[in-house]
Design a protein around this motif. Structure first.
Motif, PDB file in Angstrom:
ATOM      1  N   LEU A 167       0.957  -1.149   0.213  1.00 25.22           N
ATOM      2  CA  LEU A 167      -0.223  -0.414  -0.236  1.00 25.22           C
ATOM      3  C   LEU A 167       0.928   1.737   0.113  1.00 25.22           C
ATOM      4  CD1 LEU A 167      -2.795  -0.456   2.295  1.00 25.22           C
ATOM      5  CD2 LEU A 167      -2.593  -1.088   0.448  1.00 25.22           C
ATOM      6  N   GLY A 168       2.144   1.156  -0.078  1.00 25.02           N
ATOM      7  CA  GLY A 168       3.305   2.443  -0.369  1.00 25.02           C
ATOM      8  C   GLY A 168       2.582   3.269  -1.350  1.00 25.02           C
ATOM      9  N   ILE A 169       2.273   2.565  -3.400  1.00 24.68           N
ATOM     10  CA  ILE A 169       1.927   3.548  -3.563  1.00 24.68           C
ATOM     11  C   ILE A 169       0.260   4.672  -3.362  1.00 24.68           C
ATOM     12  CG2 ILE A 169       0.478   4.218  -5.424  1.00 24.68           C
ATOM     13  CD1 ILE A 169       2.917   1.219  -7.178  1.00 24.68           C
ATOM     14  N   HIS A 170      -0.275   3.629  -2.549  1.00 26.53           N
ATOM     15  CA  HIS A 170      -2.030   4.203  -2.479  1.00 26.53           C
ATOM     16  C   HIS A 170      -1.139   6.172  -1.088  1.00 26.53           C
ATOM     17  CE1 HIS A 170      -5.847   4.603  -0.312  1.00 26.53           C
ATOM     18  NE2 HIS A 170      -5.473   4.199   0.125  1.00 26.53           N
ATOM     19  N   PHE A 171      -0.564   4.995   0.327  1.00 23.61           N
ATOM     20  CA  PHE A 171      -0.431   5.948   1.229  1.00 23.61           C
ATOM     21  C   PHE A 171       0.391   7.064   0.430  1.00 23.61           C
ATOM     22  CE2 PHE A 171      -1.600   3.070   3.608  1.00 23.61           C
ATOM     23  CZ  PHE A 171      -2.494   3.616   4.482  1.00 23.61           C
TER      24      PHE A 171
ATOM     25  N   ALA B 127       7.232   8.870   2.407  1.00 17.80           N
ATOM     26  CA  ALA B 127       7.917   8.427   4.039  1.00 17.80           C
ATOM     27  C   ALA B 127       7.268   6.926   3.745  1.00 17.80           C
ATOM     28  CB  ALA B 127       7.180   9.541   4.367  1.00 17.80           C
ATOM     29  N   VAL B 128       6.126   6.361   3.646  1.00 20.98           N
ATOM     30  CA  VAL B 128       5.697   5.390   4.101  1.00 20.98           C
ATOM     31  C   VAL B 128       6.813   3.905   3.912  1.00 20.98           C
ATOM     32  CG1 VAL B 128       3.886   3.216   3.688  1.00 20.98           C
ATOM     33  CG2 VAL B 128       3.466   5.996   4.375  1.00 20.98           C
ATOM     34  N   MET B 129       7.454   4.315   3.165  1.00 18.75           N
ATOM     35  CA  MET B 129       8.672   3.031   1.907  1.00 18.75           C
ATOM     36  C   MET B 129       9.603   3.165   2.878  1.00 18.75           C
ATOM     37  SD  MET B 129       7.482   3.143  -1.545  1.00 18.75           S
ATOM     38  CE  MET B 129       6.742   4.453  -1.627  1.00 18.75           C
TER      39      MET B 129
END
Length: 408
Positions: free
Chosen positions: A139-143, A264-266
């Motif tokens: 879900l990195g792309i989503h966030f 940032a998430v990744m």
């Protein structure tokens, strides 16, 4: 479905999540931040009123988040997701139609509710689709869409200011943009279908409930994180624009926040693999303190831009790390923990903007509010540091994060 068509469908589903973030977060929620100083210059709205409107927006988000955490049916979640998309468009247009405080208050509340659709409902629906079709749950792309939504809001306001549009015309401009974003966000995310036999997405993992100590201190620390996050998210453009040497840089500073938030998430997932979830969360909050208070120490453009990068690169990481920990502790139903966490994080987001707006109106500047926000985040990091040393759940989570390096 062929491999090529499945890959294409996966890409569209992930992009639907990105467009939902651009609509519900970038437009419905965060357009208010770069538009606030414009509205203050051209309408009656003051610092305290601006703070209360922001507080009501976050109250709406918290209600939506709690509803998302309690609804079990995937079909009901899909319906709520689409309702949130429509609300995002209607509440954006509604801001241009009135100057009445209580009507604005209701619109900001509903806009906040709609933003939970992109943040939580869309992520759950996308995860459901990926699992059903035996695709990697990433879900990195989503966030990343949240950060891009901030960039979109900041750049759009800057362009509309260049066209000399007033605040009402700018809300209408965002409304047209919202309609365009609604189409792919709606159409590219398929309606949920009955479960595919054997597509459970992996083996069942036993629930590992946290200790009471862990939950108590984590809730307190996450409240502190929420307090720190919301001040810059709401007032950063206004703070920058009020500095004579920085006038005109507010929207670009906000855009830089979004650019820093996008990956940032990744990034913080990688950090957690080295120092553990708690370790990464403590580090992110420590860096965020610097990002929050730096504008009170110096008003140089370089320092303010550096502050934006530090803040943008950490706030979303804190949320994603806590989401990941919830998934580790309650694999079958992470919403069980996230409901409580959202209550702590969200209550801070309601209190902080209202208090900061009143302090700014009383003192004529936002420095006190920024130092208070930085102090809360520092306190949260200290609570987590203590928790990491004494609690077995915290230590187990850190060990799980580090073990992921060898499992991949």
């Amino acid at each position: 479905m062929t491999t090529a068509s499945l890959r294409s469908q996966r890409f569209k589903v992930l992009l639907a999540g990105v467009f939902s973030q651009l609509l519900c977060i970038g437009v419905a929620r965060f357009a208010y931040t770069p538009l606030l100083p414009v509205m203050q210059q051209q309408s009656w709205i003051g610092d305290a009123d601006g703070g209360w409107l922001a507080a009501l927006n976050y109250a709406g988000y918290m209600l939506g988040a709690l509803l998302a955490a309690t609804v079990r049916s995937i079909h009901v979640k899909d319906t709520l997701y689409r309702l949130c998309l429509v609300l995002a468009v209607l509440t954006t247009a509604g801001m241009a139609l009135t100057e009445h405080f209580w009507l604005w208050a209701g619109l900001r509340f509903l806009a906040g509710f709609s933003s939970s659709g992109a943040m939580l409902l869309a992520s759950g629906l996308i995860m459901h689709w990926l699992i059903q079709h035996r695709q990697r749950v990433e879900l990195g792309i989503h966030f990343a869409g949240l950060g891009l939504g901030i960039v979109l809001a900041a750049v759009a306001v800057e362009l509309m200011l260049a066209l000399s549009l007033d605040w009402q015309a700018q809300w209408w401009g965002f409304s047209v943009l919202a309609v365009g974003l609604l189409v792919p966000a709606w159409r590219w995310l398929p309606r949920p279908s009955p479960a595919v036999p054997g597509a459970s997405g992996g083996e069942s993992v036993a629930t590992k409930p946290p200790t009471r100590t862990f939950m108590r201190w984590m809730l307190a620390a996450y409240f502190c994180a929420g307090y720190g996050y919301v001040i810059s998210a709401t007032f950063i453009v206004t703070i920058v624009e009020r500095e004579p040497l920085l006038a005109g840089a507010g929207n670009w500073t906000f855009a830089l926040v979004g650019l820093a938030a996008a990956p940032a998430v990744m990034l913080w997932d990688l950090v957690a693999r080295r120092i553990g979830y708690l370790g990464a969360l403590i580090l992110a909050m420590g860096i965020q303190v610097i990002g929050i208070v730096l504008p009170t120490v110096t008003t140089s453009l370089a320092a303010v831009l550096f502050s934006a990068v530090l803040y943008g690169g950490t706030f979303l990481g804190c949320v994603s790390l806590v989401l990941t920990m919830a998934g580790r502790l309650y694999p079958a139903s992470p919403a069980r923990m996230m409901g409580k966490m959202t209550l702590a994080y969200g209550s801070a987001q309601i209190i902080a903007p209202a208090l900061t707006g009143m302090l700014a109106e009383a003192t004529g500047h936002y420095s006190v509010g920024l130092w208070l926000a930085g102090g809360f985040v520092a306190l949260g990091a200290l609570l987590l540091t203590w928790l990491r040393r004494v609690d077995q759940t915290a230590q187990r989570l850190d060990a799980d994060a580090k073990a992921a390096v060898y499992a991949t």
